[in-house]
Motif scaffolding. Sequence first.
Motif, PDB file in Angstrom:
ATOM      1  N   VAL A 102       0.843  -1.299  -0.038  1.00  0.00           N
ATOM      2  CA  VAL A 102      -0.022   0.035   0.145  1.00  0.00           C
ATOM      3  C   VAL A 102       0.989   1.258  -0.014  1.00  0.00           C
ATOM      4  N   GLY A 103       0.784   2.188  -1.037  1.00  0.00           N
ATOM      5  CA  GLY A 103       1.306   3.514  -0.939  1.00  0.00           C
ATOM      6  C   GLY A 103       0.736   4.436  -0.290  1.00  0.00           C
ATOM      7  N   GLU A 104       0.479   5.708  -0.862  1.00  0.00           N
ATOM      8  CA  GLU A 104      -0.200   6.780  -0.216  1.00  0.00           C
ATOM      9  C   GLU A 104      -1.865   6.435  -0.111  1.00  0.00           C
ATOM     10  N   ALA A 105      -2.360   6.746   0.807  1.00  0.00           N
ATOM     11  CA  ALA A 105      -3.837   6.553   1.140  1.00  0.00           C
ATOM     12  C   ALA A 105      -4.641   7.090  -0.025  1.00  0.00           C
ATOM     13  N   GLN A 106      -5.503   6.206  -0.470  1.00  0.00           N
ATOM     14  CA  GLN A 106      -6.410   6.637  -1.570  1.00  0.00           C
ATOM     15  C   GLN A 106      -7.853   6.584  -1.025  1.00  0.00           C
ATOM     16  N   THR A 107      -8.753   7.375  -1.398  1.00  0.00           N
ATOM     17  CA  THR A 107     -10.181   7.113  -1.239  1.00  0.00           C
ATOM     18  C   THR A 107     -10.962   5.983  -1.605  1.00  0.00           C
ATOM     19  N   GLY A 108     -12.044   5.823  -1.189  1.00  0.00           N
ATOM     20  CA  GLY A 108     -12.725   4.375  -1.875  1.00  0.00           C
ATOM     21  C   GLY A 108     -12.974   4.734  -3.644  1.00  0.00           C
ATOM     22  N   HIS A 109     -13.463   5.765  -3.620  1.00  0.00           N
ATOM     23  CA  HIS A 109     -13.852   6.205  -5.039  1.00  0.00           C
ATOM     24  C   HIS A 109     -12.737   6.089  -5.961  1.00  0.00           C
ATOM     25  N   GLU A 110     -11.601   6.786  -5.457  1.00  0.00           N
ATOM     26  CA  GLU A 110     -10.370   6.651  -6.286  1.00  0.00           C
ATOM     27  C   GLU A 110     -10.018   5.298  -6.553  1.00  0.00           C
TER      28      GLU A 110
ATOM     29  N   GLN B 244      -9.704   3.762 -10.208  1.00  0.00           N
ATOM     30  CA  GLN B 244      -8.571   2.836 -10.795  1.00  0.00           C
ATOM     31  C   GLN B 244      -8.896   1.453 -11.287  1.00  0.00           C
ATOM     32  N   HIS B 245      -9.713   0.882 -10.621  1.00  0.00           N
ATOM     33  CA  HIS B 245     -10.213  -0.634 -10.930  1.00  0.00           C
ATOM     34  C   HIS B 245     -10.945  -0.398 -12.248  1.00  0.00           C
ATOM     35  N   GLU B 246     -11.932   0.471 -12.424  1.00  0.00           N
ATOM     36  CA  GLU B 246     -12.698   0.569 -13.687  1.00  0.00           C
ATOM     37  C   GLU B 246     -11.653   1.134 -14.840  1.00  0.00           C
ATOM     38  N   LYS B 247     -10.795   1.678 -14.699  1.00  0.00           N
ATOM     39  CA  LYS B 247      -9.934   2.132 -15.628  1.00  0.00           C
ATOM     40  C   LYS B 247      -9.184   0.869 -16.164  1.00  0.00           C
ATOM     41  N   LEU B 248      -8.600   0.052 -15.350  1.00  0.00           N
ATOM     42  CA  LEU B 248      -8.038  -1.195 -15.586  1.00  0.00           C
ATOM     43  C   LEU B 248      -8.848  -2.293 -16.265  1.00  0.00           C
ATOM     44  N   VAL B 249     -10.246  -2.116 -15.956  1.00  0.00           N
ATOM     45  CA  VAL B 249     -11.267  -3.099 -16.617  1.00  0.00           C
ATOM     46  C   VAL B 249     -11.464  -2.775 -18.058  1.00  0.00           C
ATOM     47  N   ARG B 250     -11.622  -1.348 -18.077  1.00  0.00           N
ATOM     48  CA  ARG B 250     -11.724  -0.653 -19.621  1.00  0.00           C
ATOM     49  C   ARG B 250     -10.354  -1.128 -20.348  1.00  0.00           C
ATOM     50  N   ALA B 251      -9.423  -1.028 -19.880  1.00  0.00           N
ATOM     51  CA  ALA B 251      -7.998  -1.194 -20.698  1.00  0.00           C
ATOM     52  C   ALA B 251      -8.095  -2.695 -21.073  1.00  0.00           C
TER      53      ALA B 251
ATOM     54  N   GLU C 153      -6.620  -6.212  -7.955  1.00  0.00           N
ATOM     55  CA  GLU C 153      -7.741  -6.603  -7.195  1.00  0.00           C
ATOM     56  C   GLU C 153      -7.400  -7.423  -6.059  1.00  0.00           C
ATOM     57  N   GLN C 154      -6.139  -8.023  -6.098  1.00  0.00           N
ATOM     58  CA  GLN C 154      -5.476  -8.598  -4.874  1.00  0.00           C
ATOM     59  C   GLN C 154      -5.054  -7.385  -4.137  1.00  0.00           C
ATOM     60  N   GLN C 155      -4.822  -6.111  -4.361  1.00  0.00           N
ATOM     61  CA  GLN C 155      -4.527  -5.178  -3.385  1.00  0.00           C
ATOM     62  C   GLN C 155      -5.636  -4.321  -3.050  1.00  0.00           C
ATOM     63  N   MET C 156      -6.517  -4.417  -3.835  1.00  0.00           N
ATOM     64  CA  MET C 156      -7.938  -3.512  -3.475  1.00  0.00           C
ATOM     65  C   MET C 156      -8.558  -3.539  -1.814  1.00  0.00           C
ATOM     66  N   PRO C 157      -8.440  -4.592  -1.365  1.00  0.00           N
ATOM     67  CA  PRO C 157      -9.105  -4.495   0.111  1.00  0.00           C
ATOM     68  C   PRO C 157      -7.935  -3.903   1.116  1.00  0.00           C
ATOM     69  N   ALA C 158      -6.786  -3.890   0.696  1.00  0.00           N
ATOM     70  CA  ALA C 158      -5.849  -3.246   1.688  1.00  0.00           C
ATOM     71  C   ALA C 158      -5.867  -1.553   1.277  1.00  0.00           C
ATOM     72  N   LEU C 159      -6.139  -1.515  -0.047  1.00  0.00           N
ATOM     73  CA  LEU C 159      -6.135   0.035  -0.449  1.00  0.00           C
ATOM     74  C   LEU C 159      -7.397   0.853  -0.102  1.00  0.00           C
ATOM     75  N   LEU C 160      -8.672  -0.070   0.179  1.00  0.00           N
ATOM     76  CA  LEU C 160      -9.628   0.460   0.545  1.00  0.00           C
ATOM     77  C   LEU C 160      -9.814   0.966   2.250  1.00  0.00           C
ATOM     78  N   ALA C 161      -8.855  -0.125   2.854  1.00  0.00           N
ATOM     79  CA  ALA C 161      -8.799   0.169   4.269  1.00  0.00           C
ATOM     80  C   ALA C 161      -7.787   1.012   4.861  1.00  0.00           C
ATOM     81  N   GLU C 162      -6.760   1.444   3.750  1.00  0.00           N
ATOM     82  CA  GLU C 162      -5.650   2.237   4.191  1.00  0.00           C
ATOM     83  C   GLU C 162      -6.141   3.763   4.806  1.00  0.00           C
ATOM     84  N   PRO C 163      -7.102   4.397   4.404  1.00  0.00           N
ATOM     85  CA  PRO C 163      -7.526   5.604   5.022  1.00  0.00           C
ATOM     86  C   PRO C 163      -7.740   5.528   6.582  1.00  0.00           C
ATOM     87  N   GLU C 164      -8.520   4.386   6.711  1.00  0.00           N
ATOM     88  CA  GLU C 164      -9.008   3.948   8.326  1.00  0.00           C
ATOM     89  C   GLU C 164      -7.604   3.334   9.087  1.00  0.00           C
TER      90      GLU C 164
END
Length: 226
Positions: free
Chosen positions: A49-57, A61-68, A104-115
């Motif tokens: 996990v790097g810099e904390a991102q909001t859940g929206h961000e 990013q996930h949607e961007k990767l899906v579109r790609a 997607e493997q990182q998403m749970p950690a990214l979503l929890a990072e702000p808290e």
Amino acid sequence: MHPAGLVQAGMVGFAPSFVKIQRARPAVAILVSLAFGKQGEGSERGGPVGEAQTGHEVHQQHEKLVRALADQHALTVVQGEDESIPDEAFDGLMERAQTLMAYEQQMPALLAEPERVRSEKVIFWSWRIQSAVAIVLILAFRLLGYSDGWYALVVPHLVATFFGWPLKATVKNHLARRTASIALHAMGVLLVLIVLGVLSPWFIVALVIGWAFVGTVAADGQEAGK
């Protein structure tokens, strides 16, 4: 929408042309299927996990990767109309599928990072503040000539807070340790009130029970972090 829903919805549009890729290059079918089949994996492990991102961000990013991946899939289908997929198109499809899987493997950690970051601050300062409270009480005892008997209560409090200084907040344990750190302030208030004579010495029993609770919760956080 949940990430799995986004990708699975996207598969509806991929289905017809995906059959052609399956026939032309079986490896494509296997790896791209993995990209769609491993949704939510890593929720327990978390990821770097790097810099904390909001859940929206994170979801953006996930949607961007899906579109790609969808765009690369469409390009691969166009280039492979003659049943022969160019290596560059194949490699591009694999690269985007693997990138999506890794994210997607990182998403749970990214979503929890702000808290987690908030918990880290609470944990860091709570134990140090209570160490300071104990030190101030000890100095006050010396200056005001309090009975030496109170040292038996305050010194253990001070020593116990030092054990909390190295505590770290991880995705798995930060809530338990934040709870323990907040409860620690209640122990500090109780200690001060007992020492000042506002509360009866019988409340020392409550102080001991409170410390047992704090220690247990912090220890549970230690186990959860492994």
